[in-house]
Design a protein around this motif. Structure first.
Motif, short mmCIF file in Angstrom:
data_model
loop_
_atom_site.label_atom_id
_atom_site.label_comp_id
_atom_site.label_asym_id
_atom_site.label_seq_id
_atom_site.Cartn_x
_atom_site.Cartn_y
_atom_site.Cartn_z
N PHE A 91 0.82 -1.21 0.00
CA PHE A 91 0.00 0.00 0.00
C PHE A 91 0.86 1.26 0.00
O PHE A 91 0.57 2.22 -0.73
CB PHE A 91 -0.94 -0.01 1.21
N MET A 92 1.91 1.26 0.80
CA MET A 92 2.80 2.42 0.84
C MET A 92 3.48 2.64 -0.50
O MET A 92 3.60 3.78 -0.97
CB MET A 92 3.85 2.25 1.95
N ALA A 93 3.94 1.57 -1.13
CA ALA A 93 4.60 1.70 -2.43
C ALA A 93 3.62 2.20 -3.49
O ALA A 93 3.94 3.12 -4.25
CB ALA A 93 5.22 0.36 -2.84
N ILE A 94 2.43 1.61 -3.55
CA ILE A 94 1.42 2.04 -4.52
C ILE A 94 1.06 3.51 -4.28
O ILE A 94 0.93 4.29 -5.23
CB ILE A 94 0.16 1.14 -4.46
N TYR A 100 3.77 10.07 -7.00
CA TYR A 100 4.95 10.40 -7.81
C TYR A 100 4.60 10.46 -9.30
O TYR A 100 5.33 11.03 -10.09
CB TYR A 100 6.03 9.34 -7.55
N GLY A 101 3.47 9.88 -9.68
CA GLY A 101 3.03 9.88 -11.06
C GLY A 101 3.76 8.89 -11.95
O GLY A 101 3.88 9.10 -13.15
N ASP A 102 4.24 7.81 -11.36
CA ASP A 102 4.95 6.78 -12.13
C ASP A 102 4.05 5.55 -12.20
O ASP A 102 3.78 4.91 -11.18
CB ASP A 102 6.28 6.45 -11.46
N PHE A 103 3.58 5.21 -13.39
CA PHE A 103 2.64 4.11 -13.56
C PHE A 103 3.26 2.97 -14.35
O PHE A 103 2.76 2.57 -15.38
CB PHE A 103 1.34 4.62 -14.21
N ASN A 104 4.36 2.44 -13.85
CA ASN A 104 5.04 1.31 -14.46
C ASN A 104 4.31 0.03 -14.05
O ASN A 104 4.21 -0.30 -12.86
CB ASN A 104 6.50 1.29 -13.98
N ALA A 105 3.80 -0.71 -15.02
CA ALA A 105 2.97 -1.89 -14.75
C ALA A 105 3.69 -2.94 -13.90
O ALA A 105 3.09 -3.55 -13.02
CB ALA A 105 2.50 -2.52 -16.06
N ILE A 106 4.98 -3.14 -14.14
CA ILE A 106 5.73 -4.14 -13.37
C ILE A 106 5.68 -3.82 -11.87
O ILE A 106 5.39 -4.69 -11.05
CB ILE A 106 7.20 -4.22 -13.84
N TRP A 107 5.95 -2.59 -11.53
CA TRP A 107 6.00 -2.20 -10.12
C TRP A 107 4.60 -2.12 -9.51
O TRP A 107 4.41 -2.46 -8.35
CB TRP A 107 6.76 -0.89 -9.96
N TRP A 108 3.63 -1.68 -10.30
CA TRP A 108 2.26 -1.61 -9.78
C TRP A 108 1.70 -3.01 -9.53
O TRP A 108 1.10 -3.25 -8.48
CB TRP A 108 1.37 -0.84 -10.76
N ILE A 109 1.90 -3.91 -10.46
CA ILE A 109 1.37 -5.28 -10.30
C ILE A 109 2.03 -5.98 -9.12
O ILE A 109 1.35 -6.61 -8.29
CB ILE A 109 1.52 -6.08 -11.60
N SER A 110 3.36 -5.87 -9.02
CA SER A 110 4.04 -6.56 -7.92
C SER A 110 3.65 -5.99 -6.57
O SER A 110 3.46 -6.73 -5.60
CB SER A 110 5.55 -6.52 -8.12
N ASN A 111 3.49 -4.68 -6.48
CA ASN A 111 3.09 -4.08 -5.20
C ASN A 111 1.61 -4.28 -4.92
O ASN A 111 1.22 -4.43 -3.76
CB ASN A 111 3.48 -2.60 -5.15
N ALA A 112 0.79 -4.33 -5.95
CA ALA A 112 -0.63 -4.65 -5.75
C ALA A 112 -0.76 -6.08 -5.22
O ALA A 112 -1.62 -6.36 -4.37
CB ALA A 112 -1.40 -4.49 -7.06
N ALA A 113 0.10 -6.98 -5.69
CA ALA A 113 0.08 -8.36 -5.18
C ALA A 113 0.38 -8.40 -3.69
O ALA A 113 -0.17 -9.23 -2.96
CB ALA A 113 1.08 -9.22 -5.95
N LEU A 114 1.24 -7.47 -3.24
CA LEU A 114 1.55 -7.40 -1.80
C LEU A 114 0.34 -6.95 -0.99
O LEU A 114 0.31 -7.13 0.23
CB LEU A 114 2.72 -6.46 -1.54
N MET A 115 -0.65 -6.39 -1.66
CA MET A 115 -1.89 -6.01 -0.99
C MET A 115 -2.96 -7.10 -1.14
O MET A 115 -3.68 -7.41 -0.20
CB MET A 115 -2.41 -4.68 -1.55
#
Length: 141
Positions: A91-94, A100-115
């Protein structure tokens, strides 16, 4: 989804989280896959600020799964702490990436998985406990 499958999913998530930190430590993240401004010292400090949280999440997750499997009376409490920490890390990363306005799918998907993974496991724990299964109850060891 059964509790057994959910615990395996959590173990995989925590193992991948620790694998990520190994990759960061040995500088194995390909530059083209890195998040925006990855080489900036401030971004590196921000990233490393997650290490204690991620480590605690994984340790509590691993120990919690073990204790629940052994039916230790504190297993569900330890597991819930691990699930909460894992969810908070994602949640903190997302939240940061959104701000920050950075919508990189790799980082969003991996951090969403942490949620998502902790939410699924927690839901299964609650359902099992309210159904009378009493996950993690039993003799203390």
């Amino acid at each position: 989804m059964s509790l057994k499958v959910a615990k395996i999913l959590l173990l995989i998530t925590d193992a991948l989280l620790m694998l990520y930190w190994v990759a960061v430590a040995v500088d194995a993240i390909p530059k083209e896959s890195a998040f925006r401004d990855y080489s900036d010292p401030m971004m590196q400090a921000w990233n490393w600020s997650f290490f204690p949280l991620d480590l605690a999440a994984a340790v509590f997750g691993f120990v919690g799964v073990y204790l629940v499997s052994r039916r230790h009376r504190l297993g569900w409490v330890v597991l819930t702490i691990g699930l909460t920490l894992t969810f908070c890390a994602g949640f903190m990363a997302i939240s940061f990436w959104a701000y920050y306005g950075d919508f990189n799918a790799i980082w969003w998907i991996s951090n969403a998985a942490l949620m998502v993974v902790p939410a699924i496991v927690f839901t299964i724990l609650v359902v099992d406990r309210t159904a009378g299964t009493e996950v993690g109850s039993g003799p203390g060891r």
